[in-house]
Design an enzyme around this catalytic site. Structure first.
Site, PDB file in Angstrom:
ATOM      1  N   ALA A   9       0.805  -1.226   0.000  1.00  0.00           N
ATOM      2  CA  ALA A   9       0.000   0.000   0.000  1.00  0.00           C
ATOM      3  C   ALA A   9       0.839   1.278   0.000  1.00  0.00           C
ATOM      4  O   ALA A   9       0.421   2.294  -0.553  1.00  0.00           O
ATOM      5  CB  ALA A   9      -0.945  -0.003   1.202  1.00  0.00           C
ATOM      6  N   ARG A  12       5.037   2.706  -4.696  1.00  0.00           N
ATOM      7  CA  ARG A  12       4.708   3.599  -5.799  1.00  0.00           C
ATOM      8  C   ARG A  12       3.364   3.225  -6.412  1.00  0.00           C
ATOM      9  O   ARG A  12       2.499   4.055  -6.644  1.00  0.00           O
ATOM     10  CB  ARG A  12       5.826   3.542  -6.849  1.00  0.00           C
ATOM     11  CG  ARG A  12       7.124   4.220  -6.426  1.00  0.00           C
ATOM     12  CD  ARG A  12       8.214   4.083  -7.483  1.00  0.00           C
ATOM     13  NE  ARG A  12       8.682   2.703  -7.592  1.00  0.00           N
ATOM     14  CZ  ARG A  12       9.657   2.217  -6.828  1.00  0.00           C
ATOM     15  NH1 ARG A  12      10.240   2.968  -5.920  1.00  0.00           N
ATOM     16  NH2 ARG A  12      10.047   0.955  -6.969  1.00  0.00           N
ATOM     17  N   GLU A  34       1.147  -3.695   4.492  1.00  0.00           N
ATOM     18  CA  GLU A  34       2.551  -3.425   4.267  1.00  0.00           C
ATOM     19  C   GLU A  34       3.375  -4.497   4.980  1.00  0.00           C
ATOM     20  O   GLU A  34       2.844  -5.269   5.790  1.00  0.00           O
ATOM     21  CB  GLU A  34       2.944  -2.034   4.738  1.00  0.00           C
ATOM     22  CG  GLU A  34       3.023  -1.009   3.605  1.00  0.00           C
ATOM     23  CD  GLU A  34       4.084  -1.339   2.572  1.00  0.00           C
ATOM     24  OE1 GLU A  34       3.990  -0.822   1.453  1.00  0.00           O
ATOM     25  OE2 GLU A  34       4.998  -2.157   2.842  1.00  0.00           O
ATOM     26  N   PRO A 123       1.881  -8.703 -16.093  1.00  0.00           N
ATOM     27  CA  PRO A 123       3.049  -7.845 -15.889  1.00  0.00           C
ATOM     28  C   PRO A 123       2.797  -6.390 -16.201  1.00  0.00           C
ATOM     29  O   PRO A 123       3.595  -5.519 -15.862  1.00  0.00           O
ATOM     30  CB  PRO A 123       4.077  -8.433 -16.864  1.00  0.00           C
ATOM     31  CG  PRO A 123       3.247  -9.003 -17.959  1.00  0.00           C
ATOM     32  CD  PRO A 123       2.015  -9.557 -17.278  1.00  0.00           C
ATOM     33  N   ASN A 124       1.669  -6.155 -16.909  1.00  0.00           N
ATOM     34  CA  ASN A 124       1.313  -4.776 -17.238  1.00  0.00           C
ATOM     35  C   ASN A 124      -0.206  -4.695 -17.289  1.00  0.00           C
ATOM     36  O   ASN A 124      -0.844  -5.453 -18.010  1.00  0.00           O
ATOM     37  CB  ASN A 124       1.939  -4.373 -18.583  1.00  0.00           C
ATOM     38  CG  ASN A 124       1.968  -2.885 -18.769  1.00  0.00           C
ATOM     39  OD1 ASN A 124       0.913  -2.255 -18.715  1.00  0.00           O
ATOM     40  ND2 ASN A 124       3.149  -2.325 -18.972  1.00  0.00           N
ATOM     41  N   MET A 125      -0.765  -3.778 -16.523  1.00  0.00           N
ATOM     42  CA  MET A 125      -2.225  -3.685 -16.410  1.00  0.00           C
ATOM     43  C   MET A 125      -2.800  -2.585 -17.309  1.00  0.00           C
ATOM     44  O   MET A 125      -4.000  -2.319 -17.252  1.00  0.00           O
ATOM     45  CB  MET A 125      -2.633  -3.401 -14.960  1.00  0.00           C
ATOM     46  CG  MET A 125      -2.109  -4.409 -13.970  1.00  0.00           C
ATOM     47  SD  MET A 125      -3.213  -5.788 -13.774  1.00  0.00           S
ATOM     48  CE  MET A 125      -2.339  -6.747 -12.531  1.00  0.00           C
ATOM     49  N   HIS A 155      13.067   2.041 -17.717  1.00  0.00           N
ATOM     50  CA  HIS A 155      12.303   2.311 -16.496  1.00  0.00           C
ATOM     51  C   HIS A 155      13.129   3.146 -15.534  1.00  0.00           C
ATOM     52  O   HIS A 155      14.333   3.336 -15.719  1.00  0.00           O
ATOM     53  CB  HIS A 155      11.874   1.002 -15.805  1.00  0.00           C
ATOM     54  CG  HIS A 155      10.767   0.296 -16.513  1.00  0.00           C
ATOM     55  ND1 HIS A 155      10.984  -0.545 -17.584  1.00  0.00           N
ATOM     56  CD2 HIS A 155       9.429   0.336 -16.347  1.00  0.00           C
ATOM     57  CE1 HIS A 155       9.828  -1.013 -18.014  1.00  0.00           C
ATOM     58  NE2 HIS A 155       8.874  -0.486 -17.292  1.00  0.00           N
ATOM     59  N   LYS A 159      13.713   0.634 -10.089  1.00  0.00           N
ATOM     60  CA  LYS A 159      13.149  -0.665 -10.447  1.00  0.00           C
ATOM     61  C   LYS A 159      14.129  -1.779 -10.094  1.00  0.00           C
ATOM     62  O   LYS A 159      15.323  -1.699 -10.374  1.00  0.00           O
ATOM     63  CB  LYS A 159      12.814  -0.699 -11.951  1.00  0.00           C
ATOM     64  CG  LYS A 159      12.105  -1.989 -12.368  1.00  0.00           C
ATOM     65  CD  LYS A 159      11.521  -1.892 -13.755  1.00  0.00           C
ATOM     66  CE  LYS A 159      10.875  -3.193 -14.205  1.00  0.00           C
ATOM     67  NZ  LYS A 159       9.819  -3.675 -13.261  1.00  0.00           N
TER      68      LYS A 159
END
Ligand SMILES: NC(=O)c1ccc[n+]([C@@H]2O[C@H](COP(=O)([O-])OP(=O)(O)OC[C@H]3O[C@@H](n4cnc5c(N)ncnc54)[C@H](O)[C@@H]3O)[C@@H](O)[C@H]2O)c1
Ligand SMILES: O=C(O)C1=N[C@H](C(=O)O)CCC1
Length: 267
Positions: A9, A12, A34, A123-125, A155, A159
């Site tokens: 939560a 980033r 968390e 992996p990507n929304m 990126h 990352k």
């Protein structure tokens, strides 16, 4: 009303996802997780996420937060997500996992655990990247072996995994369309006298720096012409909106492992 909890939560993505939940009709923010010992445990998560006090404190009680939600959205790290998936399965609660950097073995474990509850693992929304996944398959199959394929991703400096999960998926889609095994043809490193490029290899290059949100380009390089398919993420909000869309979708699915192609009806 669908109750959604967020794991990671204070991260980033976690902060943006909380904002997207608050902005979305038909869903209610039910809990924030968390890691145990995180300095923000006990703090109001709305103040952390910048959307004003929500009356929900950051918790490290995984089973308690899962019990109070219909679906958990998890953007943490592979080993954490797998533990969360197992915990959701024990309570028959759905989960949306955005974490990247899974090994093939960890992805196999996710598929096994998904027999107990519905899981969206992607992996990507973002809608844009998932449309790219769909058209990459057609481009690669149409161009065939006469075009050399190279993938470049960029990126932010923070990352932790490389290449990005998005770039790996792009490589897998292209390799599958060309009848190749991504894990055998991906070339992550060129240095020294490498010899001539093979037709089969897919070059995978990684750039890290600054606050780049996420950029991907797939190059189809022929003799005398080149095709480039690029996606540029300007904010994290299209990832977070996509994760909430996935959460609303997955709660009504049967147990199993799904991705954003299923959520968006792109199959
Ligand atoms: N699928 C997508 O669309 C998409 C988009 C962006 C990022 N990601 C991926 O999501 C992941 C997180 O990215 P980020 O930029 O938010 O990273 P981040 O480091 O900012 O956030 C991760 C959060 O998880 C927390 N965490 C770690 N262990 C935990 C535990 N055991 N329990 C609860 N929380 C725990 C960390 O404290 C941190 O707050 C990465 O793998 C990234 O590649 C995916
Ligand atoms: O910020 C990140 O980390 C991102 N990770 C995902 C990936 O690894 O593909 C999606 C893009 C942003």
């Amino acid at each position: 009303m669908i109750n959604i909890a967020v794991c990671g939560a204070a991260g980033r993505m976690g902060q943006r996802i909380i904002n997207s939940i608050v902005e979305t009709e038909g869903v209610r923010f039910s809990g924030a997780l968390e890691r145990p010992g995180h300095p923000l445990v006990g703090q109001d998560v709305g103040l952390i996420a910048g959307c004003g006090e929500l009356g929900v404190a950051v918790s490290d009680d995984l089973n308690g937060v899962i019990a109070a939600c219909d679906v958990l959205i998890d953007f943490t790290a592979p080993k954490v997500s797998l533990k969360n998936l197992e915990a959701c399965g024990l309570q028959k609660k759905a989960i949306v996992i955005g974490s990247t950097g899974f090994t093939p073995e960890e992805r196999a474990l996710a598929a096994e655990l998904a027999k107990t509850t519905p899981v969206v693992l992607a992996p990507n929304m973002s809608v844009g990247v998932n449309v790219c996944f769909k058209i990459l398959k057609d481009i690669a199959a149409t161009l065939g072996d006469d075009f050399d394929v190279e993938i470049v991703e960029a990126h932010h400096r923070l990352k932790k995994d490389a290449p990005s999960g998005t770039a790996v998926r792009m490589g897998e889609v292209v390799a599958e369309a060309l009848g190749r095994d991504y894990n055998k043809v991906a070339n992550f490193h060129r240095e020294g006298i490498t010899g001539e490029r093979t037709k089969e290899e897919i070059g995978m290059q990684t750039i890290r720096g600054g606050d780049i949100i996420g950029e991907h380009t797939v190059y189809f390089i022929g003799m005398g012409e080149r095709i480039e398919l690029s996606h540029r993420a300007m904010t994290r909000d299209m990832f977070s909106r996509g994760s909430v869309r996935a959460a609303k979708w997955v709660v009504s699915q049967k147990p199993g492992l799904y991705d954003m192609q299923d959520v968006l009806g792109l199959r």
